[in-house]
Design a protein around this motif. Sequence first.
Motif, PDB file in Angstrom:
ATOM      1  N   CYS A 134     -10.180 -72.058  24.890  1.00 54.07           N
ATOM      2  CA  CYS A 134     -10.276 -72.621  26.243  1.00 54.07           C
ATOM      3  C   CYS A 134      -9.002 -73.375  26.604  1.00 54.07           C
ATOM      4  O   CYS A 134      -8.449 -73.209  27.697  1.00 54.07           O
ATOM      5  N   ALA A 135      -8.523 -74.198  25.667  1.00 50.14           N
ATOM      6  CA  ALA A 135      -7.322 -74.988  25.938  1.00 50.14           C
ATOM      7  C   ALA A 135      -6.102 -74.096  26.127  1.00 50.14           C
ATOM      8  O   ALA A 135      -5.259 -74.341  26.997  1.00 50.14           O
ATOM      9  N   ALA A 136      -5.997 -73.037  25.315  1.00 49.94           N
ATOM     10  CA  ALA A 136      -4.854 -72.131  25.432  1.00 49.94           C
ATOM     11  C   ALA A 136      -4.879 -71.398  26.764  1.00 49.94           C
ATOM     12  O   ALA A 136      -3.832 -71.104  27.346  1.00 49.94           O
ATOM     13  N   TRP A 360       5.326 -78.938  12.135  1.00 49.98           N
ATOM     14  CA  TRP A 360       6.776 -79.113  12.297  1.00 49.98           C
ATOM     15  C   TRP A 360       7.553 -78.098  11.458  1.00 49.98           C
ATOM     16  O   TRP A 360       8.599 -77.601  11.886  1.00 49.98           O
ATOM     17  N   ILE A 361       7.062 -77.782  10.278  1.00 48.94           N
ATOM     18  CA  ILE A 361       7.724 -76.729   9.495  1.00 48.94           C
ATOM     19  C   ILE A 361       7.501 -75.376  10.159  1.00 48.94           C
ATOM     20  O   ILE A 361       8.418 -74.548  10.262  1.00 48.94           O
ATOM     21  N   GLY A 362       6.278 -75.159  10.637  1.00 49.84           N
ATOM     22  CA  GLY A 362       5.962 -73.894  11.288  1.00 49.84           C
ATOM     23  C   GLY A 362       6.738 -73.671  12.569  1.00 49.84           C
ATOM     24  O   GLY A 362       6.955 -72.518  12.973  1.00 49.84           O
ATOM     25  N   LEU A 363       7.164 -74.741  13.223  1.00 48.50           N
ATOM     26  CA  LEU A 363       7.953 -74.596  14.444  1.00 48.50           C
ATOM     27  C   LEU A 363       9.278 -73.887  14.179  1.00 48.50           C
ATOM     28  O   LEU A 363       9.812 -73.187  15.054  1.00 48.50           O
ATOM     29  N   LEU A 370      10.081 -66.460  18.441  1.00 46.72           N
ATOM     30  CA  LEU A 370      10.202 -66.536  19.902  1.00 46.72           C
ATOM     31  C   LEU A 370      11.603 -66.171  20.373  1.00 46.72           C
ATOM     32  O   LEU A 370      11.771 -65.609  21.466  1.00 46.72           O
ATOM     33  N   ILE A 371      12.613 -66.503  19.592  1.00 47.97           N
ATOM     34  CA  ILE A 371      13.983 -66.151  19.975  1.00 47.97           C
ATOM     35  C   ILE A 371      14.201 -64.642  19.879  1.00 47.97           C
ATOM     36  O   ILE A 371      14.782 -64.012  20.778  1.00 47.97           O
ATOM     37  N   VAL A 372      13.716 -64.050  18.787  1.00 46.17           N
ATOM     38  CA  VAL A 372      13.843 -62.601  18.635  1.00 46.17           C
ATOM     39  C   VAL A 372      12.983 -61.873  19.659  1.00 46.17           C
ATOM     40  O   VAL A 372      13.352 -60.807  20.166  1.00 46.17           O
ATOM     41  N   LEU A 410       1.636 -69.851  18.978  1.00 49.09           N
ATOM     42  CA  LEU A 410       2.659 -69.908  20.026  1.00 49.09           C
ATOM     43  C   LEU A 410       3.076 -68.515  20.475  1.00 49.09           C
ATOM     44  O   LEU A 410       3.408 -68.301  21.649  1.00 49.09           O
ATOM     45  N   THR A 411       3.064 -67.568  19.565  1.00 49.02           N
ATOM     46  CA  THR A 411       3.398 -66.194  19.945  1.00 49.02           C
ATOM     47  C   THR A 411       2.344 -65.614  20.873  1.00 49.02           C
ATOM     48  O   THR A 411       2.659 -64.967  21.886  1.00 49.02           O
TER      49      THR A 411
END
Length: 568
Positions: A134-136, A360-363, A370-372, A410-411
Amino acid sequence: MADRSAPAPATNPLRRMLVMNAVPRRWPFALRASVCMVVPILVGWAAGDVSSGLVATIGGFTSLYGSGRPYLNRAMYLGAIAVSFAVVVALGDWAAATPWSAVLVVTAIAMIAVLICQALSVGPPGAYMPVLACAAAVGIAATHLSPWRLGALVLAGGAFSWLVHMAGVLVRLRGPERAAVTGAAEAVATYIETASPDARHRAAQLLHEAWITLVTFQPVRPKPDDALYRLRMTNRRLHVLFAEAMAAADRGEPLSADSAALARQLGTVPDDIGGSFEGLIPLGRPSVRTLLRRAVSPGAVPLTAALRTAVAVAIAGTATIGLNLDHAYWAMAAAVLMLHQGFDWRRTVQRGIERTLGTWIGLILAGGVLIVAPAGPWLALIVGVLQFLIEMFVVRNYTVAVIFITPAALTIASGGHHLANVPDFLLARGIDTVIGCAVALLVLWLTRRGHPAARPAESIAATLDAVAVVVNHLAAGAVTTDQARNDRRDLQLRAMAMLPVYDTAIGGSDRSRVAAERLWPTIVATEQLAYRTLAAGWATERTGTPLTPNDAEQLTATIAELAAQIPP
């Protein structure tokens, strides 16, 4: 058992993050979850709309629920889960029109989801995934779709997960029931061999869970079924064997190794089990209506957890809006994750550290993805691998799992689009996580003062009351009436609940820990009395001989003695 060691409080949170828990045969579950992510993305890519495929993966989270349930029950259960995901996503997207309506809707769904999942003992991921969905949806990137279309895509992903999750019915119709009975048989055999209190607790728990599978999760009036009949007979014989082992251990005369071998042999559910099904089958858990009614009673654990979560979600969402941070859903989801399981203070702090550090590590990993900005099959492969790794590590080590949860979430939320400023996006997500975790800890700290999450004294008193009720049935020799079966079931649930309540208490404040540790000898004695009473119930059921007046008098005296040890 007076010298039974008390469970130790949780170890240092930082040290816990280095521990890898042993989890047998996790890969089939992880592979199923991965497939339910990959296929929707590939279908979206083939249709020329990867964003829609990523939205459908939210319905793929249906695959995380219902394992171990019989297939007929699983079919209805997973159907309800899939529909729930579709509804909350549609509501989340509809509420995204304004920040405040989004916070209000996510808060309401969080409270309802936590209350229901706590009341019905829905295992992990519990209420977290529907609230996250729901939040996403509030900040989902597929802005070209209307709320009902988003809901339809999620429902399609859920339908595919339903098919994958139900595929086992084609191979072994009664596989879940057999697995439950086999697990209970091995636990009974272990108890016979060791006679340890921990083994006894586990055997009682797995036997009860097997009855839930064989009774509660079956149709109200099941059709005649030889397989189900044999499974119920087998589990009942295991219960009788367990009762005999408890009675023997109480006399200081453990059963022979042949009894353990018999338990394991029963775990195979032999076709030639023979005999007649004597007596009535034990009950599973109370009805859904009863569980929900108990959950909303004042002071109930599910209600407390739901209200705490709602308050934390509302504050986290408001804080992110006040700081002008985009996608406040990440902070709200973090708050739900911290509180939805109703953990004690120590475990909640540990979960906060694990979530923050892992995020923070996963970011860093998320930034690379996300860049690729992979597309098509490569995107599907990356999300599938991430989901597989999440499920492989989420039980072994939560910190490691979060490292993969972050880029996966995030993806999916990016909708397959290129992001203009990835570093700022990642920084905002890291800050959101800190805010959500901090708010959850603050809410828990404020609300637990004077209202401890667990009260061992109350749990002991409730168990003693349940013992006294069953003793009355024993004295009358009527242990198979509907009321007696309910009371025996409730006594077993009370006995099993004392140890979790103690674990929660020693994980709370110093005052709570000290008070719980003082009650440990009483908990041990009460647990022993409860299981002795349950064993007497099985003996009375077999022989029909009521409890002697002398035995009843001794039990009553023991109950009074234990009750006197409970502080007012």
